[in-house]
Design an enzyme around this catalytic site. Sequence first.
Site, mmCIF file in Angstrom:
data_model
loop_
_atom_site.group_PDB
_atom_site.id
_atom_site.type_symbol
_atom_site.label_atom_id
_atom_site.label_comp_id
_atom_site.label_asym_id
_atom_site.label_seq_id
_atom_site.Cartn_x
_atom_site.Cartn_y
_atom_site.Cartn_z
ATOM 1 N N ASP A 194 -4.283 -5.181 2.433
ATOM 2 C CA ASP A 194 -5.533 -5.911 2.675
ATOM 3 C C ASP A 194 -5.514 -7.307 2.066
ATOM 4 O O ASP A 194 -6.289 -8.165 2.462
ATOM 5 C CB ASP A 194 -6.712 -5.129 2.091
ATOM 6 C CG ASP A 194 -6.858 -3.797 2.794
ATOM 7 O OD1 ASP A 194 -7.028 -3.805 4.019
ATOM 8 O OD2 ASP A 194 -6.762 -2.752 2.117
ATOM 9 N N ASN A 206 0.860 -1.186 0.000
ATOM 10 C CA ASN A 206 0.000 0.000 0.000
ATOM 11 C C ASN A 206 0.892 1.230 0.000
ATOM 12 O O ASN A 206 2.010 1.168 0.511
ATOM 13 C CB ASN A 206 -0.842 0.046 1.279
ATOM 14 C CG ASN A 206 -2.105 -0.772 1.165
ATOM 15 O OD1 ASN A 206 -2.339 -1.441 0.165
ATOM 16 N ND2 ASN A 206 -2.907 -0.740 2.202
ATOM 17 N N LYS A 257 -15.160 -2.131 13.503
ATOM 18 C CA LYS A 257 -13.902 -2.640 14.077
ATOM 19 C C LYS A 257 -13.779 -2.297 15.561
ATOM 20 O O LYS A 257 -12.732 -2.484 16.170
ATOM 21 C CB LYS A 257 -12.707 -2.091 13.298
ATOM 22 C CG LYS A 257 -12.746 -2.420 11.799
ATOM 23 C CD LYS A 257 -11.413 -2.095 11.140
ATOM 24 C CE LYS A 257 -11.514 -2.184 9.615
ATOM 25 N NZ LYS A 257 -10.202 -2.213 8.973
ATOM 26 N N LYS A 273 12.470 -16.812 -7.179
ATOM 27 C CA LYS A 273 11.876 -15.898 -8.165
ATOM 28 C C LYS A 273 11.288 -16.712 -9.314
ATOM 29 O O LYS A 273 11.978 -17.552 -9.893
ATOM 30 C CB LYS A 273 12.946 -14.932 -8.685
ATOM 31 C CG LYS A 273 12.350 -13.867 -9.574
ATOM 32 C CD LYS A 273 13.397 -12.905 -10.100
ATOM 33 C CE LYS A 273 12.735 -11.948 -11.072
ATOM 34 N NZ LYS A 273 13.696 -11.164 -11.816
ATOM 35 N N PHE A 327 -7.225 4.621 11.501
ATOM 36 C CA PHE A 327 -7.172 5.595 10.403
ATOM 37 C C PHE A 327 -8.028 5.114 9.240
ATOM 38 O O PHE A 327 -8.203 3.905 9.063
ATOM 39 C CB PHE A 327 -5.718 5.789 9.931
ATOM 40 C CG PHE A 327 -4.987 6.806 10.751
ATOM 41 C CD1 PHE A 327 -4.595 6.514 12.050
ATOM 42 C CD2 PHE A 327 -4.702 8.069 10.242
ATOM 43 C CE1 PHE A 327 -3.937 7.456 12.831
ATOM 44 C CE2 PHE A 327 -4.043 9.018 11.003
ATOM 45 C CZ PHE A 327 -3.665 8.714 12.295
ATOM 46 N N LYS A 378 -16.352 1.999 9.683
ATOM 47 C CA LYS A 378 -15.184 1.260 10.189
ATOM 48 C C LYS A 378 -15.039 1.430 11.692
ATOM 49 O O LYS A 378 -14.671 0.491 12.402
ATOM 50 C CB LYS A 378 -13.908 1.758 9.509
ATOM 51 C CG LYS A 378 -13.717 1.210 8.120
ATOM 52 C CD LYS A 378 -12.509 1.842 7.452
ATOM 53 C CE LYS A 378 -12.685 1.750 5.944
ATOM 54 N NZ LYS A 378 -11.667 2.442 5.203
#
Length: 395
Positions: A273, A204, A334, A283, A316, A330
């Site tokens: 998420d 993110n 939560k 790899k 946040f 939220k």
Amino acid sequence: MLKDKKILLGITGSVAAYKSIDLIKLFKNKGAVVEVIMTASAARFISPMSISVASGSRIHTDMFEDHLAHINLPLASDLFVVAPATANIISKHASGIADDLLSSSLLAYDRKALFAPAMNWRMYQNPVWQKNLDILASLGHCFVGPERGSLACGEEGIGRMARVEHIVEAAEACMSDQDLSGQRLLVTAGPTREYIDPVRYITNRSSGKMGFALARAARRRGASVTLIKGPCSIEPPYGVELVDVDTAAQMHKAVMDRLPALTMLIMSAAVADFSPSTRYDKKIEKSELTRLDLVRTDDIVADAGSSAERPFIVGFSAETGSSVERAVKKLHDKNMDMIVFNDVSRSDIGFDCDLNEVVIIDRNGSLPLPLMSKDETAEAILDRAVELKKLSGKE
Ligand code: C5P
């Protein structure tokens, strides 16, 4: 915090005295006015003229330049900082000796002062000197450093003066009213990485700046702070316990392990998420990866919110748009006490910026804050958290 504050800086005879110029500049950049007293030994390490150029005022060195200087200089100052502070000045002050302008001024100063010790590690560890250090610490004086590293004598050990940035942070802490003293805070910051293989990952966007500002402000206000950080390239705050993590699962464990000991959890991390359902050890060839199956990561703040050992929780909500609806949802879903909403679609605030404009939402309503620096936003978030915590009886 340091704007228009008068700092009385005492410089003593250590090789670290050359760092005083940078220290004075940092204080001045923060808007402080710096008045300097140098001991005779300090003047052998760095010239009073160089210090005078940095501070922009005349340097005080002589006890008898004005027979009341040792009373008037400390009286006119908001904070007395001694940096570098030799073993000698600390021992002299612990014994109440006043035989030059600096030691006399320290004795005439009736508030807590900040010392940044600098000396050889053998001197630092000497029990006689440690006893003197304990005397000043028990009287409530503040200390920053010394650090471990290579010393002027060529030896390795503890005794290097703290970095000037840390001295300025310690000065701010020394001047704050310590309203978070006794609080045990955990702040998460930065992104997490969810690996596809050792080279590729999903993440993110997050610089970690807001979380770092919160950790720094909380520590300045007297809290004991743990900062759990995903990969960030910015300088961490001084005086906080740092825990490095990479993945959401590692952050989840690091938070849940510490939860019972906390009084407040601030989840400012941009936790990924989704995580690839398979993590390859080597790899993989581009051609082999035709699709990516994802699984949801565990929601850390939701797990903390439903825990029996739940502290006061601040989350946040970074959204692309100005509607706070999702943030309110939220907060309830939560089980948080407070959520900080910000619109990350704006280029002047949010990601990578030093500014932010947020709305603080709690169960009673919302409090929009003006556009301000992330440091000021952090202070305002903590102010509101302290207020709500008191109201909720979780003090
Ligand atoms: O649902 P959303 O990810 O927008 O919620 C944001 C809040 O939830 C933030 O406080 C973030 O740190 C937290 N979070 C979490 N664990 C996740 C995802 C988000 O604690 N896996």
